[in-house]
Design an enzyme around this catalytic site. Structure first.
Site, mmCIF file in Angstrom:
data_model
loop_
_atom_site.group_PDB
_atom_site.id
_atom_site.type_symbol
_atom_site.label_atom_id
_atom_site.label_comp_id
_atom_site.label_asym_id
_atom_site.label_seq_id
_atom_site.Cartn_x
_atom_site.Cartn_y
_atom_site.Cartn_z
ATOM 1 N N HIS A 115 29.021 50.078 42.813
ATOM 2 C CA HIS A 115 27.453 49.512 43.329
ATOM 3 C C HIS A 115 27.380 50.036 44.875
ATOM 4 O O HIS A 115 28.582 50.460 45.357
ATOM 5 C CB HIS A 115 27.677 47.928 43.665
ATOM 6 N N ASP A 152 29.841 48.300 47.284
ATOM 7 C CA ASP A 152 31.165 48.540 46.930
ATOM 8 C C ASP A 152 31.784 49.591 47.896
ATOM 9 O O ASP A 152 33.083 49.428 48.218
ATOM 10 C CB ASP A 152 31.516 49.273 45.371
ATOM 11 N N ASP A 172 33.434 34.709 32.378
ATOM 12 C CA ASP A 172 33.651 35.905 32.325
ATOM 13 C C ASP A 172 34.809 36.189 33.116
ATOM 14 O O ASP A 172 34.959 36.657 34.172
ATOM 15 C CB ASP A 172 32.290 36.773 33.171
ATOM 16 N N ASP A 180 36.598 38.978 32.555
ATOM 17 C CA ASP A 180 36.687 40.537 32.778
ATOM 18 C C ASP A 180 38.013 41.026 32.338
ATOM 19 O O ASP A 180 38.601 41.577 33.481
ATOM 20 C CB ASP A 180 36.237 40.699 34.225
ATOM 21 N N ASP A 191 35.035 47.655 33.004
ATOM 22 C CA ASP A 191 34.577 46.520 33.924
ATOM 23 C C ASP A 191 35.628 45.309 33.692
ATOM 24 O O ASP A 191 35.085 44.119 33.255
ATOM 25 C CB ASP A 191 33.148 46.053 33.490
HETATM 26 C C1 XUL Z 1 28.751 41.263 36.039
HETATM 27 C C2 XUL Z 1 29.010 42.676 35.783
HETATM 28 C C3 XUL Z 1 28.584 43.590 36.804
HETATM 29 C C4 XUL Z 1 27.816 44.796 36.159
HETATM 30 C C5 XUL Z 1 27.263 45.643 37.482
HETATM 31 O O1 XUL Z 1 29.205 40.367 35.027
HETATM 32 O O2 XUL Z 1 29.191 43.079 34.625
HETATM 33 O O3 XUL Z 1 29.811 44.024 37.289
HETATM 34 O O4 XUL Z 1 28.636 45.426 35.237
HETATM 35 O O5 XUL Z 1 26.438 45.271 38.245
HETATM 36 CO CO CO Z 2 29.344 44.724 33.586
#
Ligand code: XUL
Ligand code: CO
Length: 445
Positions: free
Chosen positions: A104, A107, A310, A312, A342
């Protein structure tokens, strides 16, 4: 370049095979191995994401950062810290042997006090990134603009009740799209993190839908104006941080695009944990995208089956990934998309080396799933059974119905005179499930 940060790793991570007990070696991921005539790396196009790995200190909503990320610690010179972060990120990409990365705008670049300052910070860091890319051969899988962290976006970006916020978001996306183009990015992602609502009591759904469509039109127009040749991608997610997010899932996004004349301009960036948050499997989301021409790219991660948010986490289940990979192979591959991790470390994974363990495991899991999926596709078993199930549609009746030459009344007449008499056939689900497992268990590693 400043000194190495990941001093425990001296050279690129190598493939050593399943017999190896070296935790810093690939067991399955072998970039040059040919799978269905294509290099493994070219199938997977793996990418490291900047935000979780280098721009996140390990905070959660109850606690402070736990990770060793000195450039985030707050310094007098934010640009120096940003440069250090970029240097460490490229050190990591090359030591891991990852061909791609994603980021991003926020970032990599300090926000500064004004948009103009942010833009010039971003341009300077993009120049650094271009030089690192040139030197290392690492490429940009996708760029994106962060339209959710700054408090200005508390009520959304494009769907904000205030048109000035819409304008601000537009400015950010315009610039980041151009930066992505300058860095040779192969995709540009829009994740509408705050395009949704917290309560319907203050929300005008019709207006917000129109605003969002206008925004997507503006982005697509700008893409064509500047001649950006990458794919535009929308990343569906049903909720979090908003109670409800408009880009709920692939099918919802596609419906929105069609309704607003945007079909063909955007594809989906599908994230495994977003699929499960939407009450789907990752396999479902990939299959829907493949079936509707919406397959763009993948955010590889997983959730925790007991947690409803989420998380991740790095992917670690071959079972979960084999069928999504099968859909991808069957539909011709993921390029120009790829598999971006991600995914973030657990907050207690505080050794620098943990970032390597996480990515090595994720890559090996993806590689194993790729092998199983390729084996299954090559055998043709699943496809033959699927085709046999629909064989009737190749016959006279099926072709006439689909060709539009039979009316409801004519169909009624044929059923009534007894010339149509359907016979049930088994769906054979258990047999198919066994077949999939056989390919997973028997894969030639
Ligand atoms: C948030 C997510 C983000 C996107 C990019 O859940 O997945 O990191 O991938 O903005
Ligand atoms: Co994402």
């Amino acid at each position: 370049m400043s000194e190495d940060f990941f001093t425990e790793v001296t050279g690129p991570i190598r493939f050593e095979g399943l017999g190896s007990t070296n935790p810093l070696a690939y067991k399955v991921y072998e970039p040059d191995r040919l799978v269905l005539g294509k290099r493994m790396e070219d199938h997977l196009r793996p990418g490291v994401c900047f935000w979780h790995s280098f721009a996140w200190p390990g905070t959660d909503m109850f606690g402070a950062g736990t990770l060793d990320r000195p450039w985030l610690a707050g310094t007098d010179d934010e640009m120096d810290a940003a440069r250090r972060k970029m240097a460490v990120a490229f050190e990591f990409f090359t030591k891991l042997g990852a061909p791609f990365y994603c980021f991003h705008d926020r970032d990599v670049a300090p926000e500064g006090r004004t948009f103009a300052e942010f833009r010039s910070n971003l341009d300077a860091l993009a120049d650094d990134a271009a030089a690192y890319q040139e030197r290392t051969g690492v490429r940009l899988l996708w760029g994106t603009a962060n339209l959710f962290t700054n408090p200005r976006y508390q009520a959304g970006a494009a769907t904000n009740p205030d048109p000035e916020v819409f304008a601000y978001a537009a400015a950010q996306v315009k610039h980041m799209l151009e930066v992505t183009q300058r860095l040779g990015g192969e995709n540009y992602v829009l994740w509408g993190g705050r395009e949704g609502y917290d309560t319907l009591l203050n929300t005008d759904l019709t207006r917000e839908g129109d605003q969002f469509a206008r925004f997507l039109h503006l982005v697509a127009e700008h893409k064509h104006r500047i001649g950006f040749t990458g794919q535009l991608l929308i990343e569906p997610k049903p909720m979090e941080p908003t109670k409800h997010q408009y880009d709920y899932d692939v099918a919802t996004v596609l419906g929105f695009l069609v309704r607003h004349g945007l079909e063909g301009e955007y594809r989906a960036n599908i994230e495994a944990n977003h699929a499960t948050l939407a009450g789907h499997s990752f396999h479902h989301e990939v299959a829907v995208a493949a079936a509707t021409g919406m397959l763009g790219s993948i955010d590889a991660n997983r959730g925790d089956p007991q947690n409803g948010w989420d998380t991740d986490q790095f992917p670690n289940s071959v079972e979960d990934l084999t069928l999504p990979l099968y859909e991808i192979l069957r539909s011709g591959g993921i390029a120009p998309g790829g598999f971006n991790f991600d995914a973030k470390l657990r907050r207690q994974s505080t050794d620098r080396i943990d970032l390597f363990h996480a990515h090595i495991g994720g890559l090996d899991t993806l590689a194993m799933a790729l092998l199983a999926a390729a084996d299954m596709l090559e055998s043709g078993e699943l496809e033959r059974l699927r085709e046999a199930r629909y064989a009737g549609w190749q016959g006279d009746l099926g072709s006439a119905i689909l060709g539009g030459s039979l009316t409801l009344a004519e169909l009624e007449a044929r059923v009534a005179d007894g010339s149509i008499e359907p016979r049930r056939a088994s769906g054979s689900q258990e047999r198919l499930e066994n077949l999939v497992n056989r390919h997973i268990w028997a894969v030639d590693r």
